[in-house]
Write a protein that holds these residues in place. Structure first.
Motif, PDB file in Angstrom:
ATOM      1  N   LEU A 115       0.833  -1.205   0.000  1.00  0.00           N
ATOM      2  CA  LEU A 115       0.000   0.000   0.000  1.00  0.00           C
ATOM      3  C   LEU A 115       0.868   1.256   0.000  1.00  0.00           C
ATOM      4  O   LEU A 115       0.611   2.193  -0.759  1.00  0.00           O
ATOM      5  CB  LEU A 115      -0.945   0.000   1.201  1.00  0.00           C
ATOM      6  N   LYS A 116       1.908   1.281   0.833  1.00  0.00           N
ATOM      7  CA  LYS A 116       2.806   2.442   0.886  1.00  0.00           C
ATOM      8  C   LYS A 116       3.484   2.681  -0.458  1.00  0.00           C
ATOM      9  O   LYS A 116       3.595   3.823  -0.923  1.00  0.00           O
ATOM     10  CB  LYS A 116       3.854   2.256   1.978  1.00  0.00           C
ATOM     11  N   GLN A 117       3.944   1.613  -1.086  1.00  0.00           N
ATOM     12  CA  GLN A 117       4.607   1.765  -2.388  1.00  0.00           C
ATOM     13  C   GLN A 117       3.629   2.266  -3.454  1.00  0.00           C
ATOM     14  O   GLN A 117       4.005   3.058  -4.315  1.00  0.00           O
ATOM     15  CB  GLN A 117       5.225   0.440  -2.829  1.00  0.00           C
ATOM     16  N   LEU A 118       2.397   1.787  -3.396  1.00  0.00           N
ATOM     17  CA  LEU A 118       1.413   2.239  -4.391  1.00  0.00           C
ATOM     18  C   LEU A 118       1.016   3.687  -4.155  1.00  0.00           C
ATOM     19  O   LEU A 118       0.821   4.439  -5.122  1.00  0.00           O
ATOM     20  CB  LEU A 118       0.202   1.308  -4.414  1.00  0.00           C
ATOM     21  N   VAL A 119       0.907   4.112  -2.902  1.00  0.00           N
ATOM     22  CA  VAL A 119       0.665   5.537  -2.618  1.00  0.00           C
ATOM     23  C   VAL A 119       1.783   6.353  -3.248  1.00  0.00           C
ATOM     24  O   VAL A 119       1.544   7.321  -3.981  1.00  0.00           O
ATOM     25  CB  VAL A 119       0.587   5.815  -1.095  1.00  0.00           C
ATOM     26  N   SER A 120       3.010   5.962  -2.967  1.00  0.00           N
ATOM     27  CA  SER A 120       4.177   6.667  -3.505  1.00  0.00           C
ATOM     28  C   SER A 120       4.164   6.667  -5.034  1.00  0.00           C
ATOM     29  O   SER A 120       4.470   7.685  -5.668  1.00  0.00           O
ATOM     30  CB  SER A 120       5.450   6.008  -2.973  1.00  0.00           C
ATOM     31  N   GLY A 121       3.801   5.542  -5.629  1.00  0.00           N
ATOM     32  CA  GLY A 121       3.753   5.445  -7.087  1.00  0.00           C
ATOM     33  C   GLY A 121       2.703   6.352  -7.699  1.00  0.00           C
ATOM     34  O   GLY A 121       2.970   7.046  -8.686  1.00  0.00           O
ATOM     35  N   HIS A 122       1.516   6.373  -7.119  1.00  0.00           N
ATOM     36  CA  HIS A 122       0.461   7.237  -7.657  1.00  0.00           C
ATOM     37  C   HIS A 122       0.823   8.709  -7.481  1.00  0.00           C
ATOM     38  O   HIS A 122       0.554   9.530  -8.366  1.00  0.00           O
ATOM     39  CB  HIS A 122      -0.892   6.909  -7.019  1.00  0.00           C
ATOM     40  N   GLU A 123       1.443   9.043  -6.373  1.00  0.00           N
ATOM     41  CA  GLU A 123       1.886  10.423  -6.180  1.00  0.00           C
ATOM     42  C   GLU A 123       2.982  10.792  -7.176  1.00  0.00           C
ATOM     43  O   GLU A 123       3.004  11.913  -7.699  1.00  0.00           O
ATOM     44  CB  GLU A 123       2.352  10.628  -4.737  1.00  0.00           C
ATOM     45  N   ALA A 124       3.869   9.858  -7.479  1.00  0.00           N
ATOM     46  CA  ALA A 124       4.929  10.110  -8.468  1.00  0.00           C
ATOM     47  C   ALA A 124       4.329  10.346  -9.851  1.00  0.00           C
ATOM     48  O   ALA A 124       4.750  11.254 -10.575  1.00  0.00           O
ATOM     49  CB  ALA A 124       5.917   8.943  -8.502  1.00  0.00           C
ATOM     50  N   VAL A 125       3.341   9.534 -10.235  1.00  0.00           N
ATOM     51  CA  VAL A 125       2.698   9.724 -11.538  1.00  0.00           C
ATOM     52  C   VAL A 125       2.003  11.083 -11.579  1.00  0.00           C
ATOM     53  O   VAL A 125       2.062  11.786 -12.590  1.00  0.00           O
ATOM     54  CB  VAL A 125       1.712   8.580 -11.869  1.00  0.00           C
ATOM     55  N   ALA A 126       1.373  11.472 -10.475  1.00  0.00           N
ATOM     56  CA  ALA A 126       0.725  12.785 -10.424  1.00  0.00           C
ATOM     57  C   ALA A 126       1.751  13.899 -10.622  1.00  0.00           C
ATOM     58  O   ALA A 126       1.499  14.857 -11.377  1.00  0.00           O
ATOM     59  CB  ALA A 126      -0.021  12.960  -9.104  1.00  0.00           C
TER      60      ALA A 126
ATOM     61  N   GLN B 275      -6.609  13.429 -11.730  1.00  0.00           N
ATOM     62  CA  GLN B 275      -7.774  13.094 -10.912  1.00  0.00           C
ATOM     63  C   GLN B 275      -7.719  11.642 -10.462  1.00  0.00           C
ATOM     64  O   GLN B 275      -7.961  11.335  -9.292  1.00  0.00           O
ATOM     65  CB  GLN B 275      -9.066  13.381 -11.676  1.00  0.00           C
ATOM     66  N   VAL B 276      -7.393  10.748 -11.373  1.00  0.00           N
ATOM     67  CA  VAL B 276      -7.322   9.324 -11.030  1.00  0.00           C
ATOM     68  C   VAL B 276      -6.222   9.064 -10.007  1.00  0.00           C
ATOM     69  O   VAL B 276      -6.445   8.395  -8.992  1.00  0.00           O
ATOM     70  CB  VAL B 276      -7.087   8.465 -12.299  1.00  0.00           C
ATOM     71  N   HIS B 277      -5.033   9.587 -10.250  1.00  0.00           N
ATOM     72  CA  HIS B 277      -3.894   9.261  -9.383  1.00  0.00           C
ATOM     73  C   HIS B 277      -4.015   9.905  -8.008  1.00  0.00           C
ATOM     74  O   HIS B 277      -3.673   9.276  -7.000  1.00  0.00           O
ATOM     75  CB  HIS B 277      -2.580   9.611 -10.067  1.00  0.00           C
ATOM     76  N   GLU B 278      -4.510  11.129  -7.956  1.00  0.00           N
ATOM     77  CA  GLU B 278      -4.672  11.769  -6.651  1.00  0.00           C
ATOM     78  C   GLU B 278      -5.759  11.070  -5.835  1.00  0.00           C
ATOM     79  O   GLU B 278      -5.603  10.860  -4.627  1.00  0.00           O
ATOM     80  CB  GLU B 278      -4.974  13.250  -6.819  1.00  0.00           C
ATOM     81  N   LYS B 279      -6.856  10.690  -6.472  1.00  0.00           N
ATOM     82  CA  LYS B 279      -7.929   9.989  -5.763  1.00  0.00           C
ATOM     83  C   LYS B 279      -7.456   8.605  -5.302  1.00  0.00           C
ATOM     84  O   LYS B 279      -7.720   8.194  -4.168  1.00  0.00           O
ATOM     85  CB  LYS B 279      -9.159   9.854  -6.658  1.00  0.00           C
ATOM     86  N   THR B 280      -6.752   7.889  -6.165  1.00  0.00           N
ATOM     87  CA  THR B 280      -6.272   6.555  -5.802  1.00  0.00           C
ATOM     88  C   THR B 280      -5.267   6.637  -4.657  1.00  0.00           C
ATOM     89  O   THR B 280      -5.325   5.832  -3.724  1.00  0.00           O
ATOM     90  CB  THR B 280      -5.658   5.845  -7.025  1.00  0.00           C
ATOM     91  N   ALA B 281      -4.366   7.615  -4.691  1.00  0.00           N
ATOM     92  CA  ALA B 281      -3.403   7.784  -3.608  1.00  0.00           C
ATOM     93  C   ALA B 281      -4.129   8.061  -2.291  1.00  0.00           C
ATOM     94  O   ALA B 281      -3.771   7.497  -1.241  1.00  0.00           O
ATOM     95  CB  ALA B 281      -2.425   8.904  -3.922  1.00  0.00           C
ATOM     96  N   TRP B 282      -5.162   8.890  -2.331  1.00  0.00           N
ATOM     97  CA  TRP B 282      -5.948   9.180  -1.129  1.00  0.00           C
ATOM     98  C   TRP B 282      -6.599   7.899  -0.593  1.00  0.00           C
ATOM     99  O   TRP B 282      -6.557   7.632   0.612  1.00  0.00           O
ATOM    100  CB  TRP B 282      -6.998  10.241  -1.467  1.00  0.00           C
ATOM    101  N   MET B 283      -7.196   7.115  -1.476  1.00  0.00           N
ATOM    102  CA  MET B 283      -7.861   5.888  -1.032  1.00  0.00           C
ATOM    103  C   MET B 283      -6.853   4.899  -0.427  1.00  0.00           C
ATOM    104  O   MET B 283      -7.143   4.263   0.593  1.00  0.00           O
ATOM    105  CB  MET B 283      -8.622   5.238  -2.193  1.00  0.00           C
ATOM    106  N   LEU B 284      -5.706   4.779  -1.044  1.00  0.00           N
ATOM    107  CA  LEU B 284      -4.671   3.878  -0.516  1.00  0.00           C
ATOM    108  C   LEU B 284      -4.160   4.386   0.827  1.00  0.00           C
ATOM    109  O   LEU B 284      -3.964   3.592   1.773  1.00  0.00           O
ATOM    110  CB  LEU B 284      -3.532   3.739  -1.514  1.00  0.00           C
ATOM    111  N   ARG B 285      -3.920   5.702   0.935  1.00  0.00           N
ATOM    112  CA  ARG B 285      -3.479   6.272   2.214  1.00  0.00           C
ATOM    113  C   ARG B 285      -4.501   6.012   3.314  1.00  0.00           C
ATOM    114  O   ARG B 285      -4.155   5.730   4.457  1.00  0.00           O
ATOM    115  CB  ARG B 285      -3.255   7.791   2.088  1.00  0.00           C
TER     116      ARG B 285
END
Length: 159
Positions: free
Chosen positions: A107-118, A145-155
Motif C-alpha cells: 500500500l505504501k509503495q502504491l501511494v508513492s507510485g500514484h503520487e509520483a505519476v501525479a 484526478q485518477v492518481h490523486e484519488k487513488t493515492a488518497w484511497m490507498l493512504r
C-alpha cells in the motif's frame, strides 16, 4: 510508396517533441506502476487479501487502459511512443519492486507510485500550456484526478 503529409495541428514541431517527451515519462511511470500493481495483485497475502486483491485488479485495469490513451496522444503529436522495458526503465521515476513485500508495504509503495505519476503529469502541463495544447492538458487533468484519488484511497487504508 507515398509519404504521409506533414502534420499541421497548430503546434510547432519543437513543442510537440517537448510535450511528447513529458508524455513519454508519464507513459513510463504509468507502465511501471501498472506492473507493480499487477505484481501486488498476484502476490498479496494476509487478512486484507480479498479486498486488496480486488482493489489492485481495479487499479491495474485502469492503468492498463490509460497506457493506450497516453501512447496514442504521443502518436497524435507525430512522435514515436516508447514501448520497451529498456525505454520505460530509463524514463520512469518509480522504483521497480523485485520482491514480495507485506500488504502494508505494498500500500505504501502504491501511494508513492500514484503520487509520483501525479507529479510527472503535473510537470507536463508547462509545455502543454505553453503550446496551447488542450487535448494534452485534458488528458493530464484526467490522469491527475485518477492518481490523486487513488493515492488518497490507498493512504486511507493505512490510517
Amino acid at each position: 510508396m507515398a509519404t504521409a503529409p506533414q502534420i499541421d495541428i497548430g503546434i510547432e514541431a519543437k513543442d510537440r517533441v517537448a510535450i511528447a517527451a513529458g508524455l513519454s515519462r508519464l507513459l513510463a511511470d504509468t507502465f511501471t506502476l501498472y506492473l507493480k500493481t499487477h505484481n501486488f495483485h498476484w502476490n498479496v497475502t494476509g487478512p486484507q487479501f480479498n479486498s486488496l486483491h480486488q482493489m489492485f485488479m481495479q487499479q491495474y485495469t485502469e492503468l492498463w487502459q490509460a497506457l493506450d490513451e497516453i501512447a496514442e496522444r504521443i502518436r497524435a503529436l507525430d512522435v514515436p511512443a516508447p514501448g520497451s522495458q529498456a525505454a520505460f526503465a530509463e524514463l520512469t521515476s518509480i522504483a521497480e519492486e523485485t520482491g514480495v513485500p507485506a500488504a502494508g508495504e505494498m500500500l505504501k509503495q502504491l501511494v508513492s507510485g500514484h503520487e509520483a505519476v501525479a507529479r510527472t503529469a503535473r510537470a507536463v502541463f508547462v509545455s502543454a500550456d505553453a503550446a496551447n495544447d488542450q487535448p494534452t492538458a485534458d488528458l493530464l487533468t484526467q490522469r491527475l484526478q485518477v492518481h490523486e484519488k487513488t493515492a488518497w484511497m490507498l493512504r486511507s487504508m493505512l490510517a
